[in-house]
Scaffold this active site. Structure first.
Site, mmCIF file in Angstrom:
data_model
loop_
_atom_site.group_PDB
_atom_site.id
_atom_site.type_symbol
_atom_site.label_atom_id
_atom_site.label_comp_id
_atom_site.label_asym_id
_atom_site.label_seq_id
_atom_site.Cartn_x
_atom_site.Cartn_y
_atom_site.Cartn_z
ATOM 1 N N TRP A 120 17.121 -41.935 -46.871
ATOM 2 C CA TRP A 120 18.593 -41.621 -47.610
ATOM 3 C C TRP A 120 19.440 -42.899 -47.969
ATOM 4 O O TRP A 120 20.398 -42.966 -48.457
ATOM 5 C CB TRP A 120 19.243 -40.067 -47.018
ATOM 6 C CG TRP A 120 18.607 -38.781 -47.499
ATOM 7 C CD1 TRP A 120 18.408 -38.329 -46.484
ATOM 8 C CD2 TRP A 120 18.755 -38.373 -48.877
ATOM 9 N NE1 TRP A 120 17.287 -37.581 -47.339
ATOM 10 C CE2 TRP A 120 18.177 -37.260 -48.272
ATOM 11 C CE3 TRP A 120 19.433 -38.673 -49.746
ATOM 12 C CZ2 TRP A 120 17.771 -36.599 -48.877
ATOM 13 C CZ3 TRP A 120 19.141 -37.858 -51.092
ATOM 14 C CH2 TRP A 120 18.566 -36.530 -50.529
ATOM 15 N N GLU A 121 18.941 -43.912 -46.876
ATOM 16 C CA GLU A 121 19.726 -45.223 -46.662
ATOM 17 C C GLU A 121 19.403 -45.638 -47.888
ATOM 18 O O GLU A 121 19.870 -46.588 -48.362
ATOM 19 C CB GLU A 121 20.033 -45.613 -45.393
ATOM 20 C CG GLU A 121 20.730 -44.730 -44.491
ATOM 21 C CD GLU A 121 21.941 -44.960 -44.658
ATOM 22 O OE1 GLU A 121 22.614 -45.676 -45.780
ATOM 23 O OE2 GLU A 121 22.886 -44.039 -44.156
#
Length: 269
Positions: A120-121
C-alpha cells in the site's frame, strides 16, 4: 559411537564452508542481535565477502528467518548472504535471543505485515511527494530533512535497501503502539499486531494515541469487533476519502482477523 562420530565429521566438514560468502544486497546492515530492531554495528557493501561463525533464528526477512553471526561479531540477515541455500550452513549460535523482541512486545512485524505495508505504500526510489504532498521515499518513509538527508542508503534506492529502510522505521511505530495499549487488557497475535502497526505507520503515532480504536481496546472490548468497526473509519487524507485508504483498511481488517498462533503483544513469541 558411530552416530556421534558421523555427526562430528559432518559438522567438521560444514564449518569451512562458513567463510567467504558474498553479500548480495546493497548496503546490508550488520546488527548487534538477530533482528531488525537491534542497533546497526556496521554496513556491508554488495559483493563483500563475510565469514559466518554461527547462525540462529530471528526476525523474518522476505520469508527467511535465519541470521548469520559474522566474524565481525554482528548479525546479518541470511537473506542478504549468498550461501546458496535457505537453511543452515554452519552450527547454531549457543546463546542469544531468537527474536528482536527483547522478551516483550514484538518490535518488528511478521512477513504478512511487512508485505501489506509495502503493497500500500508502494516503492519510491528517490524522494517525491505522496498523494497529499508529503515527501516520502522507499516504502512510505516520511522525510524528516530536506531531500531525506537522514536516510543512510544511497538514492535511488533499490527494493532491497527500501526494505531495509522500512525495517529500520517499523520499531518506531511498534514502540508507540505498545506504549498506548494496556498490557493487562489487550492481547494481540502477530497478525493483529501487524495490522495495527500498518495503520499507525499510515496515520501516525499521535492519531493512534487519541483514537477510539485504542480506547476501546483498552476498555477490554473484543479486538476483532473493534478492528472491524474502527479501522474502516480511517479513510480520509487531506480532508477527502481516498479509495486507496478504503482498500488498505479492508486489507488491514482482513489481516487482523486472520488467525495466528504467534503472540506479539504484550509478549512476543
Amino acid at each position: 559411537m558411530k552416530l556421534s562420530f558421523l555427526a562430528a565429521f559432518a559438522l567438521a566438514t560444514v564449518a569451512p564452508l562458513a567463510s567467504g560468502y558474498a553479500i548480495k544486497g546493497d548496503a546490508v546492515n550488520c546488527r548487534s542481535g538477530p533482528g531488525t530492531s537491534y542497533s546497526v554495528k556496521k554496513t556491508y557493501k554488495k559483493g563483500q565477502n563475510v565469514s559466518i561463525s554461527c547462525q540462529q533464528a530471528g526476525t523474518s526477512v522476505s520469508g527467511n528467518n535465519i541470521w548469520d553471526k559474522t566474524s565481525d561479531g554482528c548479525y546479518v540477515a541470511d537473506y542478504y548472504v549468498q550461501t546458496g541455500v535457505n537453511g543452515y550452513v554452519t552450527s547454531k549460535c549457543s546463546s542469544g535471543s531468537s527474536s528482536g523482541s527483547s522478551g516483550s512486545y514484538c518490535k518488528t512485524l511478521n512477513q504478512a505485515g511487512l508485505s501489506l505495508i509495502e503493497k500500500w505504500e508502494g516503492f519510491v526510489s528517490s524522494p517525491k511527494p505522496d498523494p497529499i504532498g508529503l515527501p516520502t521515499v522507499g516504502y512510505g518513509h516520511l522525510c524528516k530533512q530536506k531531500n531525506c538527508a537522514e536516510v543512510k542508503y544511497k538514492f535511488p534506492l533499490t527494493k532491497s535497501t527500501a526494505q531495509q529502510l522500512l525495517n529500520d522505521d517499523i520499531p518506531t511505530y511498534t514502540k508507540c503502539l505498545a506504549s498506548y495499549l494496556n498490557a493487562s487488557k489487550v492481547k494481540l497475535n502477530a497478525n493483529q499486531w501487524a495490522a495495527l502497526t500498518s495503520w499507525v505507520f499510515n496515520n501516525g503515532c499521535g492519531n493512534a494515541k487519541s483514537s477510539q480504536l485504542v480506547k476501546r481496546l483498552n476498555n477490554g472490548e473484543n479486538p476483532n469487533t473493534v478492528a472491524s468497526q474502527e479501522l474502516p473509519k480511517w479513510r480520509l487524507a487531506g480532508g477527502r476519502v481516498l479509495q486507496g485508504l478504503v482498500n488498505r483498511r479492508a486489507d488491514e481488517v482482513k489481516l487482523f482477523k486472520t488467525a495466528s498462533s504467534k503472540q506479539a503483544f504484550p509478549k512476543c513469541s
